[in-house]
Design a protein around this motif. Structure first.
Motif, short mmCIF file in Angstrom:
data_model
loop_
_atom_site.label_atom_id
_atom_site.label_comp_id
_atom_site.label_asym_id
_atom_site.label_seq_id
_atom_site.Cartn_x
_atom_site.Cartn_y
_atom_site.Cartn_z
N LYS A 140 -21.78 0.53 0.35
CA LYS A 140 -20.83 0.71 -0.76
C LYS A 140 -19.71 1.62 -0.30
O LYS A 140 -19.96 2.65 0.32
N TRP A 141 -18.49 1.22 -0.60
CA TRP A 141 -17.35 2.01 -0.14
C TRP A 141 -16.12 1.77 -1.01
O TRP A 141 -16.04 0.80 -1.76
N ILE A 142 -15.19 2.71 -0.85
CA ILE A 142 -13.87 2.62 -1.46
C ILE A 142 -12.86 2.45 -0.33
O ILE A 142 -12.97 3.13 0.70
N CYS A 143 -11.90 1.56 -0.52
CA CYS A 143 -10.81 1.44 0.45
C CYS A 143 -9.50 1.76 -0.25
O CYS A 143 -9.19 1.18 -1.30
N VAL A 144 -8.75 2.70 0.31
CA VAL A 144 -7.44 3.09 -0.24
C VAL A 144 -6.37 2.69 0.76
O VAL A 144 -6.56 2.82 1.97
N ARG A 145 -5.24 2.18 0.27
CA ARG A 145 -4.17 1.79 1.18
C ARG A 145 -2.83 2.19 0.60
O ARG A 145 -2.61 2.13 -0.63
N ALA A 146 -1.91 2.62 1.46
CA ALA A 146 -0.56 2.94 1.05
C ALA A 146 0.37 2.88 2.25
O ALA A 146 -0.07 3.05 3.40
N GLY A 147 1.63 2.64 1.99
CA GLY A 147 2.68 2.67 3.01
C GLY A 147 3.82 3.50 2.48
O GLY A 147 3.68 4.19 1.48
N GLY A 148 4.96 3.45 3.10
CA GLY A 148 6.08 4.29 2.67
C GLY A 148 6.97 3.62 1.65
O GLY A 148 8.17 3.87 1.61
N ASP A 149 6.37 2.78 0.81
CA ASP A 149 7.17 1.99 -0.12
C ASP A 149 6.29 1.68 -1.33
O ASP A 149 5.09 1.95 -1.33
N ARG A 150 6.87 1.11 -2.36
CA ARG A 150 6.08 0.66 -3.49
C ARG A 150 5.08 -0.39 -3.02
O ARG A 150 5.40 -1.24 -2.18
N LEU A 151 3.86 -0.35 -3.57
CA LEU A 151 2.81 -1.28 -3.14
C LEU A 151 3.26 -2.74 -3.33
O LEU A 151 2.96 -3.60 -2.50
N ALA A 152 4.03 -3.00 -4.39
CA ALA A 152 4.49 -4.36 -4.65
C ALA A 152 5.38 -4.89 -3.52
O ALA A 152 5.50 -6.10 -3.33
N ASN A 153 6.01 -3.95 -2.78
CA ASN A 153 6.86 -4.37 -1.65
C ASN A 153 6.05 -4.57 -0.37
O ASN A 153 6.61 -4.94 0.66
N LEU A 154 4.74 -4.33 -0.44
CA LEU A 154 3.89 -4.40 0.75
C LEU A 154 2.69 -5.32 0.56
O LEU A 154 1.83 -5.41 1.42
N SER A 155 2.63 -6.01 -0.59
CA SER A 155 1.47 -6.88 -0.83
C SER A 155 1.94 -8.16 -1.50
O SER A 155 3.12 -8.34 -1.77
N GLY A 156 0.98 -9.06 -1.80
CA GLY A 156 1.34 -10.34 -2.41
C GLY A 156 2.26 -11.12 -1.51
O GLY A 156 2.01 -11.26 -0.31
N GLU A 157 3.35 -11.63 -2.06
CA GLU A 157 4.30 -12.43 -1.27
C GLU A 157 4.96 -11.61 -0.17
O GLU A 157 5.45 -12.16 0.81
N ASN A 158 4.98 -10.28 -0.38
CA ASN A 158 5.59 -9.38 0.61
C ASN A 158 4.55 -8.75 1.53
O ASN A 158 4.80 -7.72 2.14
N SER A 159 3.36 -9.34 1.59
CA SER A 159 2.24 -8.70 2.28
C SER A 159 2.56 -8.38 3.73
O SER A 159 3.16 -9.17 4.45
N ASP A 160 2.09 -7.19 4.12
CA ASP A 160 2.22 -6.76 5.52
C ASP A 160 0.97 -7.12 6.32
O ASP A 160 0.85 -6.72 7.46
N ALA A 161 0.03 -7.84 5.69
CA ALA A 161 -1.25 -8.13 6.33
C ALA A 161 -1.15 -9.28 7.32
O ALA A 161 -0.45 -10.27 7.08
N ILE A 162 -1.87 -9.13 8.41
CA ILE A 162 -2.01 -10.19 9.41
C ILE A 162 -3.49 -10.54 9.46
O ILE A 162 -4.32 -9.66 9.71
N LYS A 163 -3.81 -11.81 9.20
CA LYS A 163 -5.21 -12.23 9.21
C LYS A 163 -5.48 -13.13 10.40
O LYS A 163 -4.65 -13.96 10.75
N VAL A 164 -6.65 -12.93 11.00
CA VAL A 164 -7.06 -13.75 12.14
C VAL A 164 -8.46 -14.28 11.86
O VAL A 164 -9.40 -13.50 11.67
N ASP A 165 -8.59 -15.59 11.83
CA ASP A 165 -9.87 -16.21 11.53
C ASP A 165 -10.88 -15.94 12.65
O ASP A 165 -10.51 -15.83 13.82
N ALA A 166 -12.16 -15.84 12.25
CA ALA A 166 -13.21 -15.57 13.23
C ALA A 166 -13.36 -16.70 14.25
O ALA A 166 -13.94 -16.50 15.32
#
Lengths: 149, 149
Positions: B116-142
């Motif tokens: 069980k854990w909590i994950c917190v994330r933040a960048g130097g901008d509003r979260l809406a500018n870093l997630s969803g359509e503006n996501s900064d995430a890079i995903k790589v399939d296994a």
């Protein structure tokens, strides 16, 4: 900009949270508080880990002009004063607080365990630009504004 | 800018964290995950609350180009893959991860409880500018990058 890729510290199991010690400064340190942003290379947010015994609480009000906060309570029963309201909290309560709200908290005298929680804070800037000498916090002593309990 | 002064949601006691359900979207929802930034009016950071059963873990790698993250583990035993390293984690481990690090996690098959854990994330901008359509995430399939266990 930090060069660390990842970094770890250990706050111990929930049962031991009343035993740790730390604060923003030696003067602000007390039993049951760890300021993780003093231990890990956070750039944009800060996290404190907290435990307070039944009947114990903060003895001043504060608000933030730029930071928003989340209080995520994990165990115990307590109360938060938020401006003119008093809200009951317990393990599972996730309480988001916006800028400008005056806040205080305590573990209820009748709580079966210590009140344990995590507080996360962030604003639209690097944390270093919002804390320490650049702090956005406004503190009001309980002698000026009485606690609500 | 949000008008709420404070807002509350309830994630339940730690013992019940395996029972809740939610994600960034209906498609990404599964048992043992709550995305608090979908429930509370966060502007600058996001928080997920997570529980995984022994042997269960994420099935893809991801990294962030702008967000830093904290994984604060509260109960159970597990492992995190961080680029080419595997780090053991357990209740009390506070793990800060910087930008650009590829990560995966699992609850160890031998863990006495769910992880069980909590994950917190933040960048130097509003979260809406870093997630969803503006996501900064890079995903790589296994299938492209095998999991490390």
């Amino acid at each position: 900009m930090t060069m660390a890729k990842y970094q770890i510290t250990d706050v111990g199991s929930l049962a031991k949270w009343g035993d740790f010690y730390g604060g923003f400064s030696p003067e602000s340190s007390y039993l049951g508080r760890r300021v993780l942003d003093k231990e890990l290379p956070f750039e944009f947010f800060g996290v404190t880990v907290n435990s307070r015994e039944p009947g114990d609480g903060v003895d001043f009000w504060h608000s933030h002009s730029k930071l928003e906060e989340l209080y995520l309570f994990l165990e115990g029963e307590g109360e938060m004063g938020l401006d003119d309201e008093v809200v009951p909290v317990k393990g599972g309560t996730a309480l988001w607080v916006g800028q400008g709200v005056m806040r205080v908290w305590r573990c209820s005298p009748s709580s079966p365990t210590a009140l344990k929680w995590i507080c996360v804070r962030a604003g639209g800037d690097r944390l270093a630009n919002l804390s320490g000498e650049n702090s956005d916090a406004i503190k009001v002593d309980a002698s000026e504004r009485p606690l609500p309990w």
